[in-house]
Motif scaffolding. Structure first.
Motif, PDB file in Angstrom:
ATOM      1  N   ILE A  10       0.863  -1.183   0.000  1.00  0.00           N
ATOM      2  CA  ILE A  10       0.000   0.000   0.000  1.00  0.00           C
ATOM      3  C   ILE A  10       0.900   1.233   0.000  1.00  0.00           C
ATOM      4  N   GLY A  13       4.798   5.145  -3.766  1.00  0.00           N
ATOM      5  CA  GLY A  13       5.649   6.325  -3.798  1.00  0.00           C
ATOM      6  C   GLY A  13       7.113   5.998  -4.028  1.00  0.00           C
ATOM      7  N   TYR A  14       7.969   6.865  -3.508  1.00  0.00           N
ATOM      8  CA  TYR A  14       9.414   6.737  -3.713  1.00  0.00           C
ATOM      9  C   TYR A  14       9.978   5.469  -3.085  1.00  0.00           C
ATOM     10  N   VAL A  15       9.289   4.957  -2.057  1.00  0.00           N
ATOM     11  CA  VAL A  15       9.750   3.712  -1.436  1.00  0.00           C
ATOM     12  C   VAL A  15       8.990   2.513  -2.004  1.00  0.00           C
ATOM     13  N   ASP A  36      -2.492   2.209  -4.561  1.00  0.00           N
ATOM     14  CA  ASP A  36      -2.429   3.587  -4.063  1.00  0.00           C
ATOM     15  C   ASP A  36      -3.804   4.216  -4.251  1.00  0.00           C
ATOM     16  N   ARG A  41      -1.112   8.759  -9.914  1.00  0.00           N
ATOM     17  CA  ARG A  41       0.183   8.113  -9.705  1.00  0.00           C
ATOM     18  C   ARG A  41       0.183   6.691 -10.272  1.00  0.00           C
ATOM     19  N   ASN A  93       3.008   7.577   3.185  1.00  0.00           N
ATOM     20  CA  ASN A  93       3.774   8.699   3.728  1.00  0.00           C
ATOM     21  C   ASN A  93       3.454   8.928   5.208  1.00  0.00           C
ATOM     22  N   THR A  94       4.449   9.386   5.935  1.00  0.00           N
ATOM     23  CA  THR A  94       4.296   9.657   7.369  1.00  0.00           C
ATOM     24  C   THR A  94       4.873  11.050   7.645  1.00  0.00           C
ATOM     25  N   SER A 133       7.002   1.914   5.966  1.00  0.00           N
ATOM     26  CA  SER A 133       7.126   3.346   6.271  1.00  0.00           C
ATOM     27  C   SER A 133       7.992   3.530   7.510  1.00  0.00           C
ATOM     28  N   THR A 134       8.576   4.722   7.642  1.00  0.00           N
ATOM     29  CA  THR A 134       9.336   5.048   8.852  1.00  0.00           C
ATOM     30  C   THR A 134       8.346   5.492   9.930  1.00  0.00           C
ATOM     31  N   GLU A 163      12.946   0.964   5.521  1.00  0.00           N
ATOM     32  CA  GLU A 163      13.706   1.015   4.268  1.00  0.00           C
ATOM     33  C   GLU A 163      14.872   1.987   4.412  1.00  0.00           C
ATOM     34  N   GLU A 167      17.340   8.113  -2.072  1.00  0.00           N
ATOM     35  CA  GLU A 167      16.878   8.505  -3.401  1.00  0.00           C
ATOM     36  C   GLU A 167      18.074   8.886  -4.266  1.00  0.00           C
ATOM     37  N   LYS A 281      12.233  15.293   8.963  1.00  0.00           N
ATOM     38  CA  LYS A 281      11.011  14.702   9.535  1.00  0.00           C
ATOM     39  C   LYS A 281      11.370  13.670  10.612  1.00  0.00           C
ATOM     40  N   ARG A 348      11.213  17.435  -2.001  1.00  0.00           N
ATOM     41  CA  ARG A 348      10.732  17.655  -0.634  1.00  0.00           C
ATOM     42  C   ARG A 348      11.865  18.182   0.259  1.00  0.00           C
TER      43      ARG A 348
HETATM   44  P1  NAD Z   1       5.417   9.082  -0.970  1.00  0.00           P
HETATM   45  O1  NAD Z   1       4.639  10.269  -0.537  1.00  0.00           O
HETATM   46  O2  NAD Z   1       6.274   9.168  -2.189  1.00  0.00           O
HETATM   47  O3  NAD Z   1       4.397   7.860  -1.217  1.00  0.00           O
HETATM   48  C1  NAD Z   1       3.387   7.488  -0.339  1.00  0.00           C
HETATM   49  C2  NAD Z   1       2.174   7.030  -1.150  1.00  0.00           C
HETATM   50  O4  NAD Z   1       1.206   6.492  -0.254  1.00  0.00           O
HETATM   51  C3  NAD Z   1       1.478   8.162  -1.909  1.00  0.00           C
HETATM   52  O5  NAD Z   1       1.450   7.859  -3.293  1.00  0.00           O
HETATM   53  C4  NAD Z   1       0.071   8.197  -1.295  1.00  0.00           C
HETATM   54  O6  NAD Z   1      -0.944   8.495  -2.245  1.00  0.00           O
HETATM   55  C5  NAD Z   1      -0.084   6.777  -0.773  1.00  0.00           C
HETATM   56  N1  NAD Z   1      -1.092   6.641   0.274  1.00  0.00           N
HETATM   57  C6  NAD Z   1      -1.261   7.400   1.390  1.00  0.00           C
HETATM   58  N2  NAD Z   1      -2.288   6.913   2.124  1.00  0.00           N
HETATM   59  C7  NAD Z   1      -2.767   5.841   1.472  1.00  0.00           C
HETATM   60  C8  NAD Z   1      -3.809   4.913   1.749  1.00  0.00           C
HETATM   61  N3  NAD Z   1      -4.546   5.000   2.855  1.00  0.00           N
HETATM   62  N4  NAD Z   1      -4.035   3.923   0.868  1.00  0.00           N
HETATM   63  C9  NAD Z   1      -3.280   3.825  -0.253  1.00  0.00           C
HETATM   64  N5  NAD Z   1      -2.285   4.656  -0.561  1.00  0.00           N
HETATM   65  C10 NAD Z   1      -2.007   5.658   0.292  1.00  0.00           C
HETATM   66  O7  NAD Z   1       6.262   8.634   0.290  1.00  0.00           O
HETATM   67  P2  NAD Z   1       7.676   7.847   0.283  1.00  0.00           P
HETATM   68  O8  NAD Z   1       8.796   8.776   0.030  1.00  0.00           O
HETATM   69  O9  NAD Z   1       7.537   6.624  -0.570  1.00  0.00           O
HETATM   70  O10 NAD Z   1       7.766   7.436   1.813  1.00  0.00           O
HETATM   71  C11 NAD Z   1       6.965   6.414   2.356  1.00  0.00           C
HETATM   72  C12 NAD Z   1       7.517   6.067   3.727  1.00  0.00           C
HETATM   73  O11 NAD Z   1       8.838   5.532   3.602  1.00  0.00           O
HETATM   74  C13 NAD Z   1       7.630   7.245   4.688  1.00  0.00           C
HETATM   75  O12 NAD Z   1       7.335   6.805   5.975  1.00  0.00           O
HETATM   76  C14 NAD Z   1       9.089   7.620   4.595  1.00  0.00           C
HETATM   77  O13 NAD Z   1       9.549   8.223   5.771  1.00  0.00           O
HETATM   78  C15 NAD Z   1       9.749   6.282   4.398  1.00  0.00           C
HETATM   79  N6  NAD Z   1      11.036   6.325   3.702  1.00  0.00           N
HETATM   80  C16 NAD Z   1      11.219   7.150   2.645  1.00  0.00           C
HETATM   81  C17 NAD Z   1      12.440   7.150   1.987  1.00  0.00           C
HETATM   82  C18 NAD Z   1      12.670   8.066   0.814  1.00  0.00           C
HETATM   83  O14 NAD Z   1      13.827   8.213   0.438  1.00  0.00           O
HETATM   84  N7  NAD Z   1      11.664   8.674   0.237  1.00  0.00           N
HETATM   85  C19 NAD Z   1      13.473   6.299   2.395  1.00  0.00           C
HETATM   86  C20 NAD Z   1      13.246   5.445   3.451  1.00  0.00           C
HETATM   87  C21 NAD Z   1      12.016   5.470   4.101  1.00  0.00           C
END
Ligand code: NAD
Length: 465
Positions: A10, A13-15, A36, A41, A93-94, A133-134, A163, A167, A281, A348
C-alpha cells in the motif's frame, strides 16, 4: 515456513514503487501488487512510455520494464489486493504533523491508521503486515490494536522492515543493501513471519546481511540511522562556516578527519544543507519522542542538527545578498538545480526552496533550471510555504528550459543541486553572457575554484574562503 506467493504494497511512492519493483524482479514466483489511492500516480506507473514513470531513479525503468504486467502490477483496487495477499507492506507517507498535538514535530500517522483499518476491514485470512514506512517507536502496538479488534478471527503478525534506500541510488541500494532489518515479535509465530520475509530478501542478499531484532529496536533504528546521517552533514556544515572565516578548506578538513578509521570518509560532504523527505522529519520525530518521555537533554541534542541545517541554508542566502552589494532587488539570479539532490526528481525539503524564498523576500528575480523537476512542482513547493501570494511567486520566479541561454544578463548563478551536467557546461560562454562582475555561489562544491576564477568569475564555494 510460510511460503509467500502474493504480496500487496500500500503506497506507490518513492519507497513502495522501487522496493516492490526490485522484489518482483528478484522473486519471479511472487505476484506483487502495488496499490495507491492516487489514481494519477497509478496511471503513471502503468504508462506505456517508461520515461513517464512518476519517479525518476537510475535503473528503475529497466527493472519495471522486465516485471510489469508479469508479476508486478500497479492498481487502485486496494481491497482486492489486500484480500489476495499473504503479506502486506504499508509504505505510505508519514509526514510531520501540521496540526494539533505534536504539530511541527510528531509524525502524522493518519495514513498508517487508515491502512490498518482498511486491512482489518478486508482481511478474511491470516496476514503478515509489514511496516515499510518510517514510524515512531511503538507504532506496531497501535497497528496491532486496530487489527486485533475486528472480531473476524484473522491472525495478524506485524513486522517492522524499515527502508534504508537513498533517493538517487535507490535501485543500487536495494540490490546491494548494506543490511535489511526485520523486527518482529519474539514468539514462534513472530519468528515464522520474520523468516518468511527474510526468505524474500535471501533471493538476492546474503543471509548475514539480514538482521532480525525485536520490533521496537527495528522501528527506533530507522529514526536513529537517519539522525546519525543528518548529524554528520550538520557537523561538517558547521565546520564549513568556520573554514570560510579562517582560510581553512572544508574539503581538506573532511579528508584529513575521514582518514581516521573511527570517523571514516563517507557523508562528510559540505553543502547548502540537507533536504529530502526523511532527515528533517525523522529527527523532529525523534526529538518529539524523546521530549514526550521527559528526555529533554536528548531532545535538545538532536534538535541542534536541524538548527544547524536551517542556519546553513540561511547563511547561503545571506551571503548572496551581502556579496551582491547588500541588495538583490530586481537582480537576475539563476538557480542551477531545484531537486534536493542529484538523480532524483524529488524536491521535498530541498534547500533550493528555502534559499529561493529568502531571496524572493529581497525581491530578487529568480530563474530556475532543473533537468528533472517540473515547473508545476517548483511553484507548488514555493506556494506551500505561504510566504507570499502565488501570483507574486510566478511574477518573481520563472522556470526555464535552457540554462545557458538564461545566463544572459544574469547577476549571479547559484548551484543548488549537484547534477553532473553542470560540471560540463561551457562556463566561459556563460561568463561572457552574464553581467560583470559575474558571481557564482556554489552550494554543492561542484566546480573547480581555480578554473572558475581563471575564467573571471567571482566564485564562492561553501566551506572555502
Ligand atoms: P510518498 O509520498 O512518495 O508515497 C506514499 C504514497 O502512499 C502516496 O502515493 C500516497 O498516495 C499513498 N497513500 C497514502 N495513504 C494511502 C492509503 N490510505 N491507501 C493507499 N495509498 C495511500 O512517500 P515515500 O517517500 O515513498 O515514503 C513512504 C515512507 O517511507 C515514509 O514513511 C518515509 O519516511 C519512508 N522512507 C522514505 C524514503 C525516501 O527516500 N523517500 C526512504 C526510506 C524510508
Amino acid at each position: 515456513m510460510k511460503k509467500i506467493t502474493e504480496i500487496c504494497c500500500i503506497g506507490a511512492g518513492y519507497v513502495g514503487g522501487p522496493t516492490m519493483s526490485v522484489i518482483a524482479h528478484k522473486c519471479p514466483e511472487i505476484n506483487v501488487t502495488v496499490v495507491d489511492i492516487n489514481q494519477e500516480r497509478i496511471d503513471q506507473w502503468n504508462q506505456a512510455n517508461l520515461d513517464d514513470l512518476p519517479i525518476y531513479e537510475p535503473g528503475l525503468k529497466e527493472i519495471v520494464a522486465q516485471s510489469r504486467g508479469k508479476n508486478l502490477f500497479f492498481s487502485t483496487e486496494i481491497d482486492k489486493a489486500i484480500d489476495k495477499a499473504q503479506m502486506i507492506f504499508i509504505s505510505v507517507n508519514t509526514p510531520t504533523k501540521t496540526y494539533g498535538k505534536g504539530k511541527g514535530q510528531a509524525a502524522d500517522l493518519k495514513y498508517i491508521e487508515l491502512c490498518a483499518r482498511n486491512i482489518a476491514r478486508v482481511a478474511k485470512d491470516d496476514k503478515i503486515v509489514v511496516e515499510k514506512s518510517t514510524l515512531p517507536v511503538r507504532t506496531a502496538q497501535a497497528i496491532k490494536n486496530i487489527l486485533q479488534n475486528t472480531g473476524n478471527e484473522v491472525n495478524f503478525e506485524i513486522l517492522s522492515n524499515p527502508e534504508f534506500l537513498a533517493e538517487g541510488t535507490a535501485i543500487n541500494d536495494l540490490l546491494n543493501a548494506d543490511r535489511v532489518l526485520i523486527g518482529g515479535d519474539e514468539t514462534s509465530s513472530g519468528q515464522i513471519a520474520k523468516d518468511a520475509l527474510s526468505a524474500i530478501y535471501e533471493h538476492w542478499l546474503p543471509k548475514d546481511r539480514i538482521l532480525q531484532t525485536n520490533v521496537w529496536s527495528s522501528e527506533l533504528s530507522k529514526l536513529v540511522a537517519n539522525a546519525f546521517l543528518a548529524q554528520r552533514v550538520s557537523s561538517i556544515n558547521s565546520v564549513s562556516a568556520l573554514c570560510e572565516t579562517t582560510d581553512a578548506n572544508v574539503q581538506e578538513v573532511a579528508r584529513a578527519i575521514g582518514f581516521d578509521s573511527r570517523i571514516g570518509p563517507k557523508f562528510l560532504q559540505s553543502s547548502v544543507g540537507f533536504g529530502g523527505s526523511c532527515f528533517q522529519k525523522d529527527i523532529l520525530n525523534l526529538v518529539y519522542i524523546a521530549r514526550s518521555y521527559g528526555l529533554n537533554e536528548v531532545a535538545d541534542y538532536w534538535n541542534q542538527v536541524i538548527l544547524i541545517n536551517d542556519y546553513q541554508k540561511r547563511r547561503f542566502a545571506d551571503n548572496i545578498v551581502t556579496t551582491l552589494y547588500n541588495t538583490v532587488s530586481g537582480k537576475k539570479i539563476l538557480f542551477y538545480g531545484w531537486a534536493f539532490k542529484k538523480d532524483t526528481n524529488d524536491t521535498r525539503e530541498s534547500a533550493a526552496i528555502y534559499v529561493a524564498d529568502a531571496l524572493l523576500e529581497e525581491k530578487a528575480e529568480i530563474f530556475v533550471y532543473d533537468p528533472k523537476v517540473s515547473e508545476k512542482q517548483i511553484y507548488s513547493d514555493l506556494d506551500y510555504l505561504n510566504t507570499r501570494e502565488p501570483s507574486e511567486n510566478r511574477r518573481l520566479l520563472k522556470v526555464i528550459k535552457d540554462p545557458i541561454e538564461a545566463s544572459k544578463d544574469a547577476h549571479a548563478i547559484a548551484i543548488l543541486t549537484e547534477w553532473d551536467e553542470f560540471k560540463d557546461y561551457d562556463w566561459e560562454k556563460i561568463f561572457d553572457a552574464m553581467l560583470k562582475p559575474a558571481f557564482v555561489f556554489d552550494g554543492r562544491r561542484l566546480l573547480d575554484s581555480k578554473k572558475m576564477k581563471e575564467i573571471g568569475f567571482k566564485y564562492y564555494k561553501i566551506g572555502q574562503s
